[in-house]
Motif scaffolding. Structure first.
Motif, PDB file in Angstrom:
ATOM      1  N   ARG A   1     -14.592  -9.630  -1.372  1.00  0.00           N
ATOM      2  CA  ARG A   1     -14.198  -8.872  -0.070  1.00  0.00           C
ATOM      3  C   ARG A   1     -13.715  -9.850   0.743  1.00  0.00           C
ATOM      4  NH1 ARG A   1     -16.180  -5.989  -3.734  1.00  0.00           N
ATOM      5  NH2 ARG A   1     -17.359  -3.764  -3.190  1.00  0.00           N
ATOM      6  N   PRO A   2     -12.742  -9.224   1.535  1.00  0.00           N
ATOM      7  CA  PRO A   2     -12.199  -7.956   1.577  1.00  0.00           C
ATOM      8  C   PRO A   2     -11.429  -7.933   0.230  1.00  0.00           C
ATOM      9  CG  PRO A   2     -11.147  -9.344   3.116  1.00  0.00           C
ATOM     10  CD  PRO A   2     -12.138 -10.019   2.510  1.00  0.00           C
ATOM     11  N   TRP A   3     -10.979  -6.722  -0.080  1.00  0.00           N
ATOM     12  CA  TRP A   3     -10.172  -6.469  -1.452  1.00  0.00           C
ATOM     13  C   TRP A   3      -9.743  -5.147  -1.441  1.00  0.00           C
ATOM     14  CZ3 TRP A   3      -9.997  -9.816  -5.645  1.00  0.00           C
ATOM     15  CH2 TRP A   3      -9.359  -9.499  -6.648  1.00  0.00           C
ATOM     16  N   SER A   4      -8.079  -4.999  -1.761  1.00  0.00           N
ATOM     17  CA  SER A   4      -7.635  -3.723  -1.649  1.00  0.00           C
ATOM     18  C   SER A   4      -6.629  -3.735  -2.786  1.00  0.00           C
ATOM     19  CB  SER A   4      -6.638  -3.694  -0.251  1.00  0.00           C
ATOM     20  OG  SER A   4      -7.316  -3.963   1.097  1.00  0.00           O
ATOM     21  N   ILE A   5      -6.375  -2.287  -3.128  1.00  0.00           N
ATOM     22  CA  ILE A   5      -5.353  -2.111  -4.330  1.00  0.00           C
ATOM     23  C   ILE A   5      -4.065  -1.455  -3.927  1.00  0.00           C
ATOM     24  CG2 ILE A   5      -5.241  -0.872  -6.534  1.00  0.00           C
ATOM     25  CD1 ILE A   5      -8.294  -1.136  -6.712  1.00  0.00           C
ATOM     26  N   SER A   6      -3.018  -1.809  -3.951  1.00  0.00           N
ATOM     27  CA  SER A   6      -1.815  -1.318  -3.771  1.00  0.00           C
ATOM     28  C   SER A   6      -1.277  -0.361  -4.771  1.00  0.00           C
ATOM     29  CB  SER A   6      -0.617  -2.302  -3.683  1.00  0.00           C
ATOM     30  OG  SER A   6       0.740  -1.833  -3.559  1.00  0.00           O
ATOM     31  N   ILE A   7      -1.030   1.086  -4.353  1.00  0.00           N
ATOM     32  CA  ILE A   7      -0.646   2.022  -5.214  1.00  0.00           C
ATOM     33  C   ILE A   7       0.796   2.407  -4.774  1.00  0.00           C
ATOM     34  CG2 ILE A   7      -1.151   4.432  -5.852  1.00  0.00           C
ATOM     35  CD1 ILE A   7      -4.260   3.799  -4.964  1.00  0.00           C
ATOM     36  N   GLY A   8       1.431   2.375  -5.765  1.00  0.00           N
ATOM     37  CA  GLY A   8       3.024   2.853  -5.643  1.00  0.00           C
ATOM     38  C   GLY A   8       3.844   3.333  -6.717  1.00  0.00           C
ATOM     39  N   GLY A   9       5.049   3.110  -6.773  1.00  0.00           N
ATOM     40  CA  GLY A   9       5.906   3.684  -7.707  1.00  0.00           C
ATOM     41  C   GLY A   9       6.130   5.113  -7.652  1.00  0.00           C
ATOM     42  N   MET A  10       5.863   6.018  -8.542  1.00  0.00           N
ATOM     43  CA  MET A  10       6.346   7.304  -8.560  1.00  0.00           C
ATOM     44  C   MET A  10       5.068   8.058  -8.208  1.00  0.00           C
ATOM     45  SD  MET A  10       8.643   7.407 -12.274  1.00  0.00           S
ATOM     46  CE  MET A  10       9.269   8.862 -11.900  1.00  0.00           C
ATOM     47  N   VAL A  11       4.785   7.982  -7.062  1.00  0.00           N
ATOM     48  CA  VAL A  11       3.874   8.421  -6.375  1.00  0.00           C
ATOM     49  C   VAL A  11       4.182   9.585  -4.886  1.00  0.00           C
ATOM     50  CG1 VAL A  11       1.916   7.170  -7.074  1.00  0.00           C
ATOM     51  CG2 VAL A  11       3.341   6.608  -4.818  1.00  0.00           C
ATOM     52  N   ALA A  12       3.441  10.539  -4.513  1.00  0.00           N
ATOM     53  CA  ALA A  12       3.975  11.232  -3.485  1.00  0.00           C
ATOM     54  C   ALA A  12       4.038  10.147  -2.258  1.00  0.00           C
ATOM     55  CB  ALA A  12       2.760  12.168  -3.291  1.00  0.00           C
ATOM     56  N   LYS A  13       2.963   9.528  -2.035  1.00  0.00           N
ATOM     57  CA  LYS A  13       3.087   8.508  -0.961  1.00  0.00           C
ATOM     58  C   LYS A  13       2.375   7.213  -1.360  1.00  0.00           C
ATOM     59  CE  LYS A  13       1.282   8.098   3.689  1.00  0.00           C
ATOM     60  NZ  LYS A  13       0.383   8.963   4.990  1.00  0.00           N
ATOM     61  N   PRO A  14       3.098   6.155  -1.245  1.00  0.00           N
ATOM     62  CA  PRO A  14       2.654   4.755  -1.748  1.00  0.00           C
ATOM     63  C   PRO A  14       1.774   4.422  -0.571  1.00  0.00           C
ATOM     64  CG  PRO A  14       4.987   4.771  -1.863  1.00  0.00           C
ATOM     65  CD  PRO A  14       4.776   6.084  -1.293  1.00  0.00           C
ATOM     66  N   ARG A  15       0.527   3.530  -1.132  1.00  0.00           N
ATOM     67  CA  ARG A  15      -0.337   3.176  -0.151  1.00  0.00           C
ATOM     68  C   ARG A  15      -1.165   2.084  -0.428  1.00  0.00           C
ATOM     69  NH1 ARG A  15      -5.533   6.677  -0.270  1.00  0.00           N
ATOM     70  NH2 ARG A  15      -5.088   8.001  -2.191  1.00  0.00           N
ATOM     71  N   SER A  16      -2.055   1.536   0.226  1.00  0.00           N
ATOM     72  CA  SER A  16      -3.126   0.581  -0.049  1.00  0.00           C
ATOM     73  C   SER A  16      -4.567   1.198   0.527  1.00  0.00           C
ATOM     74  CB  SER A  16      -2.663  -0.783   0.657  1.00  0.00           C
ATOM     75  OG  SER A  16      -3.832  -1.785   0.296  1.00  0.00           O
ATOM     76  N   ILE A  17      -5.122   0.806  -0.614  1.00  0.00           N
ATOM     77  CA  ILE A  17      -6.597   1.275  -0.172  1.00  0.00           C
ATOM     78  C   ILE A  17      -7.841   0.280  -0.529  1.00  0.00           C
ATOM     79  CG2 ILE A  17      -6.924   2.284  -2.587  1.00  0.00           C
ATOM     80  CD1 ILE A  17      -8.586   4.587  -1.448  1.00  0.00           C
ATOM     81  N   ALA A  18      -8.367   0.198   0.474  1.00  0.00           N
ATOM     82  CA  ALA A  18      -9.653  -0.812   0.490  1.00  0.00           C
ATOM     83  C   ALA A  18     -10.578  -0.396  -0.628  1.00  0.00           C
ATOM     84  CB  ALA A  18     -10.378  -1.159   1.632  1.00  0.00           C
ATOM     85  N   ILE A  19     -11.322  -1.348  -1.283  1.00  0.00           N
ATOM     86  CA  ILE A  19     -12.138  -0.988  -2.557  1.00  0.00           C
ATOM     87  C   ILE A  19     -13.291  -0.119  -1.917  1.00  0.00           C
ATOM     88  CG2 ILE A  19     -13.272  -3.184  -2.282  1.00  0.00           C
ATOM     89  CD1 ILE A  19     -13.747  -2.856  -5.363  1.00  0.00           C
ATOM     90  N   ASP A  20     -13.832  -0.554  -0.575  1.00  0.00           N
ATOM     91  CA  ASP A  20     -14.913  -0.020  -0.397  1.00  0.00           C
ATOM     92  C   ASP A  20     -14.548   1.684   0.189  1.00  0.00           C
ATOM     93  OD1 ASP A  20     -16.811  -2.004  -0.569  1.00  0.00           O
ATOM     94  OD2 ASP A  20     -16.029  -2.918   1.168  1.00  0.00           O
ATOM     95  N   ASP A  21     -13.646   1.818   0.470  1.00  0.00           N
ATOM     96  CA  ASP A  21     -12.904   3.213   0.765  1.00  0.00           C
ATOM     97  C   ASP A  21     -12.890   3.885  -0.536  1.00  0.00           C
ATOM     98  OD1 ASP A  21     -13.018   2.861   3.607  1.00  0.00           O
ATOM     99  OD2 ASP A  21     -10.823   2.100   3.745  1.00  0.00           O
ATOM    100  N   LEU A  22     -12.285   3.227  -1.581  1.00  0.00           N
ATOM    101  CA  LEU A  22     -12.076   4.021  -2.746  1.00  0.00           C
ATOM    102  C   LEU A  22     -13.442   4.443  -3.143  1.00  0.00           C
ATOM    103  CD1 LEU A  22     -10.540   4.725  -5.448  1.00  0.00           C
ATOM    104  CD2 LEU A  22     -10.691   2.257  -6.248  1.00  0.00           C
ATOM    105  N   LEU A  23     -14.501   3.342  -3.325  1.00  0.00           N
ATOM    106  CA  LEU A  23     -15.749   3.777  -3.712  1.00  0.00           C
ATOM    107  C   LEU A  23     -16.472   4.888  -3.041  1.00  0.00           C
ATOM    108  CD1 LEU A  23     -17.434   0.079  -4.408  1.00  0.00           C
ATOM    109  CD2 LEU A  23     -16.473   1.862  -5.945  1.00  0.00           C
ATOM    110  N   LYS A  24     -16.057   5.482  -1.745  1.00  0.00           N
ATOM    111  CA  LYS A  24     -16.485   6.514  -1.117  1.00  0.00           C
ATOM    112  C   LYS A  24     -15.864   7.858  -1.513  1.00  0.00           C
ATOM    113  CE  LYS A  24     -17.160   3.915   3.134  1.00  0.00           C
ATOM    114  NZ  LYS A  24     -16.686   3.711   4.580  1.00  0.00           N
ATOM    115  N   GLN A  25     -14.811   7.827  -2.476  1.00  0.00           N
ATOM    116  CA  GLN A  25     -14.276   8.794  -2.858  1.00  0.00           C
ATOM    117  C   GLN A  25     -14.325   9.311  -4.376  1.00  0.00           C
ATOM    118  OE1 GLN A  25      -9.945   9.130  -1.050  1.00  0.00           O
ATOM    119  NE2 GLN A  25     -10.370   7.205  -0.193  1.00  0.00           N
TER     120      GLN A  25
END
Length: 330
Positions: free
Chosen positions: A114-138
């Motif tokens: 921690r802190p740890w984020s994952i970058s999401i990109g390529g052929m997606v509607a909206k590229p973004r970065s998400i923190a792992i703790d925010d991801l775990l809430k979803q």
């Protein structure tokens, strides 16, 4: 007349974990998880079997569940063999970013969780970065016990905590034209001396088809043995594909890209005659340098027969219909 259908993963009853031991382990986890991970008493209880401590260094003491370690058991995917002792699964690891030996767990503790984020990109509607703790809430966490088969012909059975890969794909919102999901692992030269080796084409890249990613068996792990996922096993977040050889299950995920082109994977780039894109477990197709017909179980060193798709053919075999002429299992 009762007809018993064999699935291919059955084992002798003598190899199963005794019921009393399994219940005692689960009761211990349940009691420990009710407390804070910052408690010295909890750390001591969870590491009682001699396994390395796994609470990430430098992390404030939140509940274990908040770090992705706890979830209800999903027993749909019965492994058909006893769970591997935690000390074996957490001290016998491949992690070339640190070292080529199996004894990398001490060195891996230096990787910040921690802190740890994952970058999401390529052929997606909206590229973004998400923190792992925010991801775990979803996502909805659960525990699954999966077989793990290394291409080196050793195997283990692990209780993972995490969530289906399909949930992450849904959050990423890929375009309909995306055909593959590409995973890139963390690179931290401050703590990963193996990155200096000129022999390897870093970063570590792995990929699956969109159909494979949508299969419910594909899993993102954030914990194991009722604890947070230790760095040496891919913490804080890793891919887990139990029907494929272990190198497909990328550790320490840092970047996820959606594309319409099949990626060139890390080991495929190094030795294309030895490793292909699919890497499905198949005892009938040997590695060019050794047989894949049998595997060694960590902990007992017992040699047992390898099963097609690592025993998960009922769930994934349909993904590969019509692909028999491709390099499916290398």
């Amino acid at each position: 007349m009762h007809i018993m259908r064999r699935h291919g993963w059955e084992i002798a009853e003598r190899l199963a974990t005794p019921e009393a031991l399994a219940l005692r382990r689960r009761n211990l986890m349940a009691g420990a998880l009710a407390l804070s991970a910052g408690s010295a008493a909890v750390r001591s209880a969870l590491a009682a079997d001699g396994a390395p401590a796994v609470v990430p260094p430098g992390v404030a003491p939140p509940a274990v569940a908040a770090l992705g370690a706890a979830g209800p058991l999903n027993d749909k995917y019965q492994p058909g063999r006893a769970i591997t002792g935690e000390k074996y699964a957490t001290t016998y690891n491949n992690y070339y970013e640190f070292d080529e030996s199996k004894n990398v767990w001490r060195a891996a503790q230096k990787l910040p969780q921690r802190p740890w984020s994952i970058s999401i990109g390529g052929m997606v509607a909206k590229p973004r970065s998400i923190a792992i703790d925010d991801l775990l809430k979803q996502v909805q966490l659960e525990e699954r016990v999966y077989r793990h088969r290394c291409v080196e012909a050793w195997a283990m059975t692990v209780p993972w905590t995490g969530f289906p890969l399909s949930q992450l794909v849904k959050l990423a919102d890929p375009l309909g034209s995306a055909k593959y999901v590409v995973f890139e692992t963390a690179q931290d030269p401050k703590v990963m001396p193996g990155l200096d080796s000129p022999m390897y084409p870093w970063p570590y890249i792995e990929g699956v088809t969109m159909a494979e990613a949508a299969n419910d068996l594909a899993f993102i792990a954030t914990g194991m043995y009722g604890k947070v996922l230790p760095p040496q096993d891919g913490g804080p977040i890793r891919l887990t594909l139990p029907w494929k050889y272990g190198f497909k299950s990328a550790k320490a995920l840092a970047k996820i890209t959606f594309t319409d082109k099949q990626p060139l994977n890390f080991w495929q780039a190094i030795a294309p005659d030895e490793y292909g894109f699919w890497a499905n477990v198949n005892p009938a197709v040997p590695h060019p340098r050794w047989s894949q017909a049998r595997e060694r179980l960590l902990g007992s060193d017992e040699m047992v027969p390898t099963v097609i798709y690592n025993g998960y053919g009922d769930f994934v075999a349909s993904l590969y219909a019509g692909l028999q002429n491709q390099k499916l299992f290398m």
